[in-house]
Design a protein around this motif. Structure first.
Motif, PDB file in Angstrom:
ATOM      1  N   ALA A 191      34.088  51.302  42.904  1.00 27.61           N
ATOM      2  CA  ALA A 191      32.774  50.984  43.460  1.00 27.61           C
ATOM      3  C   ALA A 191      32.442  49.510  43.284  1.00 27.61           C
ATOM      4  CB  ALA A 191      31.708  51.848  42.786  1.00 27.61           C
ATOM      5  N   GLY A 192      31.282  49.116  43.870  1.00 25.26           N
ATOM      6  CA  GLY A 192      30.843  47.738  43.809  1.00 25.26           C
ATOM      7  C   GLY A 192      29.973  47.449  42.599  1.00 25.26           C
ATOM      8  N   GLU A 193      29.407  46.268  42.593  1.00 29.69           N
ATOM      9  CA  GLU A 193      28.586  45.773  41.492  1.00 29.69           C
ATOM     10  C   GLU A 193      27.376  46.674  41.237  1.00 29.69           C
ATOM     11  OE1 GLU A 193      27.455  42.537  38.756  1.00 29.69           O
ATOM     12  OE2 GLU A 193      29.288  42.885  39.891  1.00 29.69           O
ATOM     13  N   ASN A 194      27.044  46.853  39.967  1.00 31.73           N
ATOM     14  CA  ASN A 194      25.831  47.571  39.545  1.00 31.73           C
ATOM     15  C   ASN A 194      25.836  49.038  39.970  1.00 31.73           C
ATOM     16  OD1 ASN A 194      24.699  45.284  38.312  1.00 31.73           O
ATOM     17  ND2 ASN A 194      23.840  44.591  40.259  1.00 31.73           N
ATOM     18  N   PHE A 195      26.914  49.717  39.753  1.00 31.67           N
ATOM     19  CA  PHE A 195      26.982  51.142  40.080  1.00 31.67           C
ATOM     20  C   PHE A 195      26.201  51.937  39.035  1.00 31.67           C
ATOM     21  CE2 PHE A 195      28.834  55.390  40.062  1.00 31.67           C
ATOM     22  CZ  PHE A 195      28.862  55.684  41.413  1.00 31.67           C
ATOM     23  N   GLY A 196      25.338  52.848  39.507  1.00 27.31           N
ATOM     24  CA  GLY A 196      24.612  53.728  38.595  1.00 27.31           C
ATOM     25  C   GLY A 196      23.332  53.138  38.048  1.00 27.31           C
ATOM     26  N   VAL A 197      22.762  52.138  38.722  1.00 29.45           N
ATOM     27  CA  VAL A 197      21.477  51.598  38.268  1.00 29.45           C
ATOM     28  C   VAL A 197      20.363  52.588  38.630  1.00 29.45           C
ATOM     29  CG1 VAL A 197      22.180  49.196  38.419  1.00 29.45           C
ATOM     30  CG2 VAL A 197      21.243  50.311  40.439  1.00 29.45           C
ATOM     31  N   GLY A 198      19.173  52.345  38.108  1.00 30.79           N
ATOM     32  CA  GLY A 198      18.044  53.209  38.452  1.00 30.79           C
ATOM     33  C   GLY A 198      17.687  54.159  37.329  1.00 30.79           C
ATOM     34  N   LEU A 210      33.319  60.975  31.381  1.00 30.18           N
ATOM     35  CA  LEU A 210      33.649  60.248  32.609  1.00 30.18           C
ATOM     36  C   LEU A 210      33.910  58.798  32.234  1.00 30.18           C
ATOM     37  CD1 LEU A 210      33.786  60.201  35.768  1.00 30.18           C
ATOM     38  CD2 LEU A 210      31.370  59.544  35.720  1.00 30.18           C
ATOM     39  N   LEU A 211      35.145  58.358  32.389  1.00 26.25           N
ATOM     40  CA  LEU A 211      35.507  57.000  31.984  1.00 26.25           C
ATOM     41  C   LEU A 211      34.979  55.991  33.001  1.00 26.25           C
ATOM     42  CD1 LEU A 211      36.981  55.014  30.164  1.00 26.25           C
ATOM     43  CD2 LEU A 211      39.073  55.464  31.471  1.00 26.25           C
ATOM     44  N   THR A 212      34.236  55.003  32.515  1.00 23.16           N
ATOM     45  CA  THR A 212      33.773  53.903  33.354  1.00 23.16           C
ATOM     46  C   THR A 212      34.530  52.654  32.945  1.00 23.16           C
ATOM     47  OG1 THR A 212      31.925  53.600  31.804  1.00 23.16           O
ATOM     48  CG2 THR A 212      31.490  54.849  33.811  1.00 23.16           C
ATOM     49  N   VAL A 213      35.205  52.052  33.902  1.00 24.63           N
ATOM     50  CA  VAL A 213      36.048  50.891  33.635  1.00 24.63           C
ATOM     51  C   VAL A 213      35.435  49.671  34.311  1.00 24.63           C
ATOM     52  CG1 VAL A 213      38.317  49.850  34.010  1.00 24.63           C
ATOM     53  CG2 VAL A 213      38.138  52.284  33.439  1.00 24.63           C
ATOM     54  N   THR A 214      35.165  48.645  33.527  1.00 27.80           N
ATOM     55  CA  THR A 214      34.607  47.409  34.058  1.00 27.80           C
ATOM     56  C   THR A 214      35.727  46.415  34.343  1.00 27.80           C
ATOM     57  OG1 THR A 214      32.585  47.745  32.766  1.00 27.80           O
ATOM     58  CG2 THR A 214      32.987  45.535  33.617  1.00 27.80           C
ATOM     59  N   LEU A 215      35.794  45.969  35.606  1.00 28.63           N
ATOM     60  CA  LEU A 215      36.808  45.010  36.033  1.00 28.63           C
ATOM     61  C   LEU A 215      36.130  43.880  36.805  1.00 28.63           C
ATOM     62  CD1 LEU A 215      39.432  47.573  37.380  1.00 28.63           C
ATOM     63  CD2 LEU A 215      39.656  46.245  35.281  1.00 28.63           C
ATOM     64  N   GLU A 216      36.736  42.723  36.815  1.00 28.48           N
ATOM     65  CA  GLU A 216      36.186  41.601  37.574  1.00 28.48           C
ATOM     66  C   GLU A 216      36.102  41.950  39.060  1.00 28.48           C
ATOM     67  OE1 GLU A 216      35.024  38.747  36.478  1.00 28.48           O
ATOM     68  OE2 GLU A 216      35.476  39.166  34.359  1.00 28.48           O
ATOM     69  N   GLN A 217      35.131  41.335  39.748  1.00 27.48           N
ATOM     70  CA  GLN A 217      34.968  41.603  41.173  1.00 27.48           C
ATOM     71  C   GLN A 217      36.245  41.283  41.949  1.00 27.48           C
ATOM     72  OE1 GLN A 217      32.098  42.937  42.962  1.00 27.48           O
ATOM     73  NE2 GLN A 217      33.846  43.186  44.331  1.00 27.48           N
ATOM     74  N   SER A 218      36.947  40.221  41.550  1.00 33.46           N
ATOM     75  CA  SER A 218      38.192  39.863  42.238  1.00 33.46           C
ATOM     76  C   SER A 218      39.235  40.970  42.117  1.00 33.46           C
ATOM     77  CB  SER A 218      38.750  38.557  41.685  1.00 33.46           C
ATOM     78  OG  SER A 218      39.006  38.663  40.286  1.00 33.46           O
ATOM     79  N   VAL A 219      39.263  41.651  40.969  1.00 33.94           N
ATOM     80  CA  VAL A 219      40.195  42.768  40.775  1.00 33.94           C
ATOM     81  C   VAL A 219      39.772  43.956  41.631  1.00 33.94           C
ATOM     82  CG1 VAL A 219      41.103  44.426  39.108  1.00 33.94           C
ATOM     83  CG2 VAL A 219      40.828  42.022  38.466  1.00 33.94           C
ATOM     84  N   LEU A 255      35.599  52.851  38.562  1.00 36.34           N
ATOM     85  CA  LEU A 255      35.905  51.447  38.329  1.00 36.34           C
ATOM     86  C   LEU A 255      34.890  50.603  39.086  1.00 36.34           C
ATOM     87  CD1 LEU A 255      38.518  53.029  37.683  1.00 36.34           C
ATOM     88  CD2 LEU A 255      39.827  51.197  38.769  1.00 36.34           C
ATOM     89  N   ALA A 256      34.320  49.609  38.428  1.00 35.11           N
ATOM     90  CA  ALA A 256      33.329  48.750  39.062  1.00 35.11           C
ATOM     91  C   ALA A 256      33.182  47.459  38.261  1.00 35.11           C
ATOM     92  CB  ALA A 256      31.975  49.468  39.160  1.00 35.11           C
ATOM     93  N   PRO A 257      32.614  46.401  38.867  1.00 36.50           N
ATOM     94  CA  PRO A 257      32.400  45.160  38.116  1.00 36.50           C
ATOM     95  C   PRO A 257      31.325  45.292  37.040  1.00 36.50           C
ATOM     96  CG  PRO A 257      32.429  44.742  40.483  1.00 36.50           C
ATOM     97  CD  PRO A 257      32.342  46.226  40.312  1.00 36.50           C
ATOM     98  N   ARG A 258      30.329  46.156  37.288  1.00 42.06           N
ATOM     99  CA  ARG A 258      29.272  46.365  36.303  1.00 42.06           C
ATOM    100  C   ARG A 258      28.589  47.693  36.596  1.00 42.06           C
ATOM    101  NH1 ARG A 258      24.837  41.751  35.153  1.00 42.06           N
ATOM    102  NH2 ARG A 258      24.126  42.354  37.216  1.00 42.06           N
TER     103      ARG A 258
END
Length: 205
Positions: free
Chosen positions: A67-74, A110-119, A93-96
């Motif tokens: 997914a993209g940046e800021n997944f699961g906000v709110g 549920l594993l949440t993996v933070t990766l750089e946006q470029s990745v 997998l998401a940047p944040r």
């Protein structure tokens, strides 16, 4: 909860940022009292579009969401995590991530993996070129592997330990059940008689 050590599966590219928990599972579906039955409601309103990525045949058996940046906000609704798991996702997998969502996810396995946006961009491109490409999320080595490329990620030691051993809050507490029972038995002896009788009656009842 189940232990998470390593998972290999098909990934789905969700090229959207700022996906909030009301989009993950709309509030009108948050009516259950158990963790089951939310898979059909995952991203419900978006899935009404036949062209939405989860409706594409290549990704219908995906178990990894990229997914993209800021997944699961709110909002803090835990059903958002349960919906992802009920649908079949094992890792996201998401940047944040939204902080509360990420905490709920890790506590539910549920594993949440933070990766750089470029990745993430590279993974999106790779997945779209080869939808059937297996991707591995390795918690033991703290790395994601895809098409011969390895992407390391960070996860704090306590969250990693819990996932590797399958410990949620309840199972962690139950590890100390003998000490808890000993403490409660000793504590009851120090209470005033009336309170102690009331407590013992409630326990027998």
């Amino acid at each position: 909860m189940d232990r998470f050590t390593e998972h290999t599966g098909i990934a789905v590219p969700l090229r959207v940022s700022d996906v909030d928990t009301d989009q993950i599972i709309p509030a009108r579906f948050c009516v259950g009292v158990t963790k089951e039955g939310y898979g059909d409601a995952l991203l419900h309103d978006w899935r009404l579009d036949p062209e939405f990525v989860l409706n594409q045949p290549d990704y219908r058996n995906a178990t990894i969401l990229v997914a993209g940046e800021n997944f699961g906000v709110g909002s803090s609704r835990e059903m958002a995590v349960w919906a992802l798991q009920n649908y079949g996702f094992t890792a996201v997998l998401a940047p944040r991530f939204g902080d509360i969502f990420r905490g709920n996810a890790l506590k539910n396995g549920l594993l949440t993996v933070t990766l750089e946006q470029s990745v993430i961009d590279e993974l999106w491109n790779t997945i779209e070129r080869r939808p059937d490409l297996p991707i591995t999320v390795d918690l033991v080595r703290r790395e994601v592997r895809a098409s011969g490329v390895t992407y390391p990620f960070e996860l704090d030691d306590n969250a990693r330990w819990r996932l590797l051993n399958g410990y949620d809050d309840i199972s962690l507490t139950l590890r100390d059940v003998e000490d808890i029972d000993t403490f409660e038995a000793a504590r009851r002896r120090t209470l005033p008689t009336s309170h102690r009788v009331a407590m013992e009656g409630a326990i027998r009842g």
